[in-house]
Scaffold this active site. Structure first.
Site, PDB file in Angstrom:
ATOM      1  N   GLY A 137       0.773  -1.237   0.000  1.00 10.11           N
ATOM      2  CA  GLY A 137       0.000   0.000   0.000  1.00 10.11           C
ATOM      3  C   GLY A 137       0.806   1.289   0.000  1.00 10.11           C
ATOM      4  O   GLY A 137       0.317   2.306   0.487  1.00 10.11           O
ATOM      5  N   HIS A 175       0.717   0.685 -13.089  1.00  7.19           N
ATOM      6  CA  HIS A 175       1.455  -0.524 -13.494  1.00  7.19           C
ATOM      7  C   HIS A 175       2.953  -0.222 -13.447  1.00  7.19           C
ATOM      8  O   HIS A 175       3.383   0.837 -13.922  1.00  7.19           O
ATOM      9  CB  HIS A 175       1.035  -0.943 -14.909  1.00  7.19           C
ATOM     10  CG  HIS A 175       1.682  -2.218 -15.341  1.00  7.19           C
ATOM     11  ND1 HIS A 175       1.193  -3.457 -14.966  1.00  7.19           N
ATOM     12  CD2 HIS A 175       2.802  -2.457 -16.077  1.00  7.19           C
ATOM     13  CE1 HIS A 175       1.988  -4.395 -15.460  1.00  7.19           C
ATOM     14  NE2 HIS A 175       2.959  -3.818 -16.136  1.00  7.19           N
ATOM     15  N   GLY A 210      -9.483  -5.744 -20.818  1.00  5.27           N
ATOM     16  CA  GLY A 210      -8.254  -6.510 -21.053  1.00  5.27           C
ATOM     17  C   GLY A 210      -7.357  -6.421 -19.829  1.00  5.27           C
ATOM     18  O   GLY A 210      -7.722  -5.809 -18.817  1.00  5.27           O
ATOM     19  N   VAL A 211      -6.167  -7.022 -19.918  1.00  5.49           N
ATOM     20  CA  VAL A 211      -5.219  -6.928 -18.808  1.00  5.49           C
ATOM     21  C   VAL A 211      -4.114  -5.934 -19.194  1.00  5.49           C
ATOM     22  O   VAL A 211      -3.342  -6.198 -20.121  1.00  5.49           O
ATOM     23  CB  VAL A 211      -4.603  -8.313 -18.474  1.00  5.49           C
ATOM     24  CG1 VAL A 211      -3.636  -8.190 -17.305  1.00  5.49           C
ATOM     25  CG2 VAL A 211      -5.703  -9.312 -18.152  1.00  5.49           C
TER      26      VAL A 211
END
Ligand code: GAR
Length: 200
Positions: free
Chosen positions: A14, A112, A151-152
């Site tokens: 986190g 990401h 999607g990923v």
């Protein structure tokens, strides 16, 4: 004045969540609050960070549901209960159920730890990403904030930040360097998302 409700999805330590908390508290992110934190993992340290701030939390584990549809319904209920305007995936290691992705199109973003479209997709999460970047001999890496679609790691890129890959880097060292950029661009993306709504 409109205060936007952010719901944050987490699975682990986190630090990205903490960056959002800190920058709401210091006024960098204005006109927003975190109303809900959903964790896929009951042991996530992110949940302790939430408790310290008195933020409502909910654990939604894959294994507690018969399928993704049921998990999506439970998640959508929680998100609606928190009057969610924006969902932020901050180190969330599950796929978001389709129902939630569809309901929050344009209002759901993910951080990401690589320069998408490189090093994205199934299996590219956490330290795996940095191991793959090092194995490929890349000279630079970085982070991407993008909208989430079905999607990923395929949704539209909102912003990216780059870091060098240094000779002798371990995956952990590279991860730490990338994390610093993550915290910065994730906060910027949230600030800009809110500003774009307010200027409409
Ligand atoms: C971050 O590096 C984030 O980009 C990555 O997990 C880490 C979580 O750190 N997310 C993914 O790999 C999602 N595919 P944090 O819990 O300290 O924010």
């Amino acid at each position: 004045m409109v205060i936007y409700n952010i719901s944050v999805l987490v699975s682990g330590g986190g630090t990205n969540l903490q960056a959002i908390i800190d920058t709401i508290n210091d006024g960098t992110i204005k006109n927003a609050r975190i109303g809900l934190i959903i964790s896929s993992n009951p042991k996530a340290y992110a949940l302790e960070r939430a408790d310290r701030e008195g933020i409502h939390t909910s654990v939604i584990r894959k294994k507690d549901f018969k399928n993704d549809e049921a998990r999506g319904e439970a998640m959508a209920r929680e998100l609606a209960g928190a009057k969610t305007d924006l969902i932020v995936l901050a180190g969330y290691m599950n796929i978001v159920p389709e129902k939630v992705v569809n309901e929050y199109e344009g209002r759901i973003m993910n951080i990401h730890p690589a320069l998408l479209p490189k090093f994205g997709g199934l299996g590219f999460y956490g330290l795996n990403v940095h191991k793959a970047v090092l194995a490929a001999g890349e000279k630079e890496s970085g982070a991407t904030v993008h909208f989430v679609d079905n999607g990923v790691d395929t949704g539209a890129v909102i912003k990216q930040g780059k870091v060098p890959v240094l000779a002798g880097d371990s995956p952990e060292q590279l991860a730490d360097r990338v994390l610093e950029v993550e915290h910065k661009i994730l906060v910027e993306a949230i600030v800009e998302w809110i500003a774009s709504l307010r200027s409409q």
